[in-house]
Scaffold this motif. Structure first.
Motif, mmCIF file in Angstrom:
data_model
loop_
_atom_site.group_PDB
_atom_site.id
_atom_site.type_symbol
_atom_site.label_atom_id
_atom_site.label_comp_id
_atom_site.label_asym_id
_atom_site.label_seq_id
_atom_site.Cartn_x
_atom_site.Cartn_y
_atom_site.Cartn_z
ATOM 1 N N PRO A 11 127.701 15.229 4.576
ATOM 2 C CA PRO A 11 127.483 16.317 3.620
ATOM 3 C C PRO A 11 126.890 17.521 4.352
ATOM 4 C CG PRO A 11 125.777 14.637 3.356
ATOM 5 C CD PRO A 11 126.665 14.190 4.483
ATOM 6 N N TYR A 13 125.403 21.474 3.880
ATOM 7 C CA TYR A 13 125.028 22.632 3.074
ATOM 8 C C TYR A 13 124.328 23.622 4.006
ATOM 9 C CZ TYR A 13 122.864 25.361 -0.646
ATOM 10 O OH TYR A 13 122.464 26.380 -1.463
ATOM 11 N N GLU A 15 125.050 24.374 7.298
ATOM 12 C CA GLU A 15 124.751 23.640 8.543
ATOM 13 C C GLU A 15 125.631 24.128 9.694
ATOM 14 O OE1 GLU A 15 122.277 21.683 8.590
ATOM 15 O OE2 GLU A 15 122.090 20.551 6.726
ATOM 16 N N ASP A 42 129.235 21.505 0.836
ATOM 17 C CA ASP A 42 128.686 21.529 -0.515
ATOM 18 C C ASP A 42 128.323 22.961 -0.930
ATOM 19 O OD1 ASP A 42 127.494 20.855 -2.889
ATOM 20 O OD2 ASP A 42 125.695 20.014 -2.006
ATOM 21 N N ASN A 70 127.685 24.678 -4.968
ATOM 22 C CA ASN A 70 126.762 23.633 -4.535
ATOM 23 C C ASN A 70 126.576 22.593 -5.647
ATOM 24 O OD1 ASN A 70 123.442 23.001 -4.482
ATOM 25 N ND2 ASN A 70 124.555 22.695 -2.592
ATOM 26 N N HIS A 73 123.579 16.987 -2.698
ATOM 27 C CA HIS A 73 123.762 15.994 -1.639
ATOM 28 C C HIS A 73 124.470 14.730 -2.140
ATOM 29 C CE1 HIS A 73 121.378 13.366 1.452
ATOM 30 N NE2 HIS A 73 122.628 13.494 1.781
ATOM 31 N N ASP A 93 123.604 12.553 7.799
ATOM 32 C CA ASP A 93 123.304 13.962 7.534
ATOM 33 C C ASP A 93 123.830 14.844 8.667
ATOM 34 O OD1 ASP A 93 122.047 13.125 5.310
ATOM 35 O OD2 ASP A 93 120.007 13.532 5.993
ATOM 36 N N ALA A 94 123.976 16.129 8.351
ATOM 37 C CA ALA A 94 124.544 17.042 9.347
ATOM 38 C C ALA A 94 123.494 17.609 10.298
ATOM 39 C CB ALA A 94 125.242 18.185 8.620
ATOM 40 N N ASP A 95 122.214 17.398 9.996
ATOM 41 C CA ASP A 95 121.177 18.136 10.728
ATOM 42 C C ASP A 95 120.668 17.453 11.997
ATOM 43 O OD1 ASP A 95 119.864 16.084 9.581
ATOM 44 O OD2 ASP A 95 118.439 17.281 8.441
ATOM 45 N N GLN A 97 118.923 14.873 12.325
ATOM 46 C CA GLN A 97 117.649 14.153 12.234
ATOM 47 C C GLN A 97 117.916 12.660 12.432
ATOM 48 O OE1 GLN A 97 116.093 15.877 8.426
ATOM 49 N NE2 GLN A 97 114.145 15.644 9.477
ATOM 50 N N ARG A 199 114.950 18.261 12.949
ATOM 51 C CA ARG A 199 116.157 18.944 12.519
ATOM 52 C C ARG A 199 116.648 19.831 13.667
ATOM 53 N NH1 ARG A 199 119.098 21.673 8.778
ATOM 54 N NH2 ARG A 199 119.167 20.424 6.888
ATOM 55 N N THR A 204 115.092 22.472 5.945
ATOM 56 C CA THR A 204 115.477 21.472 4.953
ATOM 57 C C THR A 204 116.111 22.136 3.724
ATOM 58 O OG1 THR A 204 114.709 19.726 3.506
ATOM 59 C CG2 THR A 204 113.102 21.436 4.024
ATOM 60 N N LYS A 205 117.084 21.457 3.152
ATOM 61 C CA LYS A 205 117.755 21.998 1.970
ATOM 62 C C LYS A 205 117.164 21.383 0.706
ATOM 63 C CE LYS A 205 120.316 24.210 4.841
ATOM 64 N NZ LYS A 205 119.948 23.606 6.077
ATOM 65 N N TYR A 206 116.159 20.532 0.912
ATOM 66 C CA TYR A 206 115.506 19.892 -0.236
ATOM 67 C C TYR A 206 114.178 20.586 -0.521
ATOM 68 C CZ TYR A 206 118.448 15.933 -1.357
ATOM 69 O OH TYR A 206 119.467 15.151 -1.817
HETATM 70 N N1 UDP Z 1 122.793 18.705 1.609
HETATM 71 C C1 UDP Z 1 123.896 18.919 0.803
HETATM 72 N N2 UDP Z 1 123.718 19.557 -0.391
HETATM 73 C C2 UDP Z 1 122.488 19.975 -0.819
HETATM 74 C C3 UDP Z 1 121.368 19.705 0.003
HETATM 75 C C4 UDP Z 1 121.554 19.065 1.214
HETATM 76 O O1 UDP Z 1 125.023 18.560 1.144
HETATM 77 O O2 UDP Z 1 122.405 20.552 -1.899
HETATM 78 C C5 UDP Z 1 123.004 18.011 2.909
HETATM 79 C C6 UDP Z 1 122.414 18.743 4.100
HETATM 80 O O3 UDP Z 1 123.329 19.678 4.654
HETATM 81 C C7 UDP Z 1 122.134 17.584 5.059
HETATM 82 C C8 UDP Z 1 121.768 16.454 4.118
HETATM 83 O O4 UDP Z 1 122.305 16.793 2.849
HETATM 84 O O5 UDP Z 1 123.285 17.224 5.806
HETATM 85 C C9 UDP Z 1 120.270 16.219 4.010
HETATM 86 O O6 UDP Z 1 119.640 17.427 3.676
HETATM 87 P P1 UDP Z 1 118.312 17.927 4.414
HETATM 88 O O7 UDP Z 1 118.386 17.621 5.870
HETATM 89 O O8 UDP Z 1 118.071 19.348 4.062
HETATM 90 O O9 UDP Z 1 117.205 17.006 3.716
HETATM 91 P P2 UDP Z 1 115.886 16.394 4.383
HETATM 92 O O10 UDP Z 1 116.339 15.681 5.639
HETATM 93 O O11 UDP Z 1 115.001 17.539 4.680
HETATM 94 O O12 UDP Z 1 115.344 15.453 3.341
#
Ligand code: UDP
Ligand code: MG
Length: 330
Positions: A11, A13, A15, A42, A70, A73, A93-95, A97, A199, A204-206
């Motif tokens: 997923p 968003y 990225e 997304d 959007n 996730h 995830d795409a980031d 992590q 990351r 973060t997208k959350y």
């Molecule tokens: N993501 C998404 N849609 C959203 C929010 C996040 O597709 O509305 C994706 C985001 O690109 C990433 C993954 O979900 O690949 C996890 O998001 P993020 O790393 O921001 O979350 P965290 O690791 O901070 O909990």
């Protein structure tokens, strides 16, 4: 080359900067395997879509789904799972992590006969102790409410067998909470551990609101215990009120007067608060029912390079059984 296909769902968003690095690392991690990668955009507002299209032109193993806006996730994960062809499906995830280098170990566990392999973060790289603490409490409460164990820190970095993906595909719920669904389906499950990295790019997208929304969705989509709890609270206060009523009647006969305006006001305010909380809990569930009955799709795809995905799925052979997986290992 192995005789099974691995699908990786990502997923994305906003990225754009992370995707090329992630794809490179995936390519090395999956060397020697037959695989496909599905990037789900997304509703990004940065050049994610251009980057994805460029990558898919260069590499035929990369396909994409682009949402019309959007959808979140969980919806992006569901869309990816809906469109894959693989014998096992990995979500990451795409980031960056979550390190793609952990995937071969997950595949080995799948080949050994596990149907769901959840990668669990060992907390490395998680910035705040507070987040860790709230997450521990949350997952304990959630596991108790749902009556089955939900893996803590198993944050959507997972491998699932094709048969599990088929079940997820059939779920039509608009309130998907996949972490809970994976423990709900049962099957043979295994854990693997990885070191959470920082990351790679972006933030973060959350947001806190998104996290609270996901947390509340987790509870209300897995359990109706909060409603029962609300009923228990209601009964408890009804019992207290009844006892107090009896007491009031008795003291009238005993000729004692009741004084105390403040206590009356305090108890009214308190009980009104309890009633509003109970109504709020009921409202949460009614909101969910409303979303379900409107039957709106979980996501809308505006652009994709996957042609006729359902036909592709049928063309691919059915789930490998454990024996076949073992023989694939040798
Ligand atoms: N993501 C998404 N849609 C959203 C929010 C996040 O597709 O509305 C994706 C985001 O690109 C990433 C993954 O979900 O690949 C996890 O998001 P993020 O790393 O921001 O979350 P965290 O690791 O901070 O909990
Ligand atoms: Mg992240």
């Amino acid at each position: 080359m192995n005789n099974f296909l691995i699908s990786v769902v990502i997923p994305c968003y906003n990225e754009a900067e992370n995707i090329p690095v992630l794809l490179n690392r995936l390519k090395s991690a999956l060397e020697g395997y037959c695989y496909e990668i599905i990037l789900v955009n997304d509703g990004s507002t940065d050049p994610t879509q251009q980057v994805i299209e460029a990558e898919s032109m260069e590499n035929t193993k990369v396909s994409y789904l682009c949402f019309s806006r959007n959808f979140g996730h969980q919806a992006a994960l569901k869309a990816g799972i809906d469109h894959v062809k693989g014998d096992c499906i990995i979500t990451i995830d795409a980031d960056l992590q979550k390190p793609p280098e952990a995937i071969p170990e997950m595949i080995v566990l799948w080949l050994e006969g596990n149907d769901i392999v959840t990668a669990v973060s060992q907390n490395e790289g998680q910035p705040s102790g507070f987040k860790r603490w709230t997450s521990t409490v949350y997952y304990r409460v959630l596991s108790w409410l749902a009556d089955h164990q939900i893996v803590q820190n198993g944050a959507d970095f997972r491998l699932m067998d094709r048969k599990v993906a088929d079940i997820i595909r059939k779920l039509q719920s608009r309130n998907l909470y996949l972490r809970g669904i994976f423990s709900w389906v049962g099957y043979k499950q295994a854990l693997t551990f990885y070191k959470e990295e920082r990351r790679h790019a972006g933030t973060t997208k959350y947001s806190l609101i998104n996290m609270l929304d996901l947390a509340s969705n987790g509870i209300t989509s897995l359990s109706i215990k909060p409603l029962r709890f609300a009923l228990a609270v209601g009964l408890f206060f009804a019992f207290l009120a009844f006892s107090y009523g009896l007491y009031a009647i008795v003291i009238v006969f005993l000729g004692r007067t009741v004084i105390g305006w403040a206590s009356v006001v305090a108890s009214i305010v308190f009980l009104s608060g309890v009633q509003l909380i109970v109504l709020g809990v009921i409202g949460e569930y009614i909101g969910k029912i409303y979303r379900e009955v409107t039957q709106r799709p979980t996501y809308l795809v505006s652009k994709t390079n996957i042609s006729n995905p359902s036909r592709n799925r049928k063309a691919n052979k059915l789930t490998l059984d454990v024996k076949e997986r073992r023989s694939a290992m040798t």
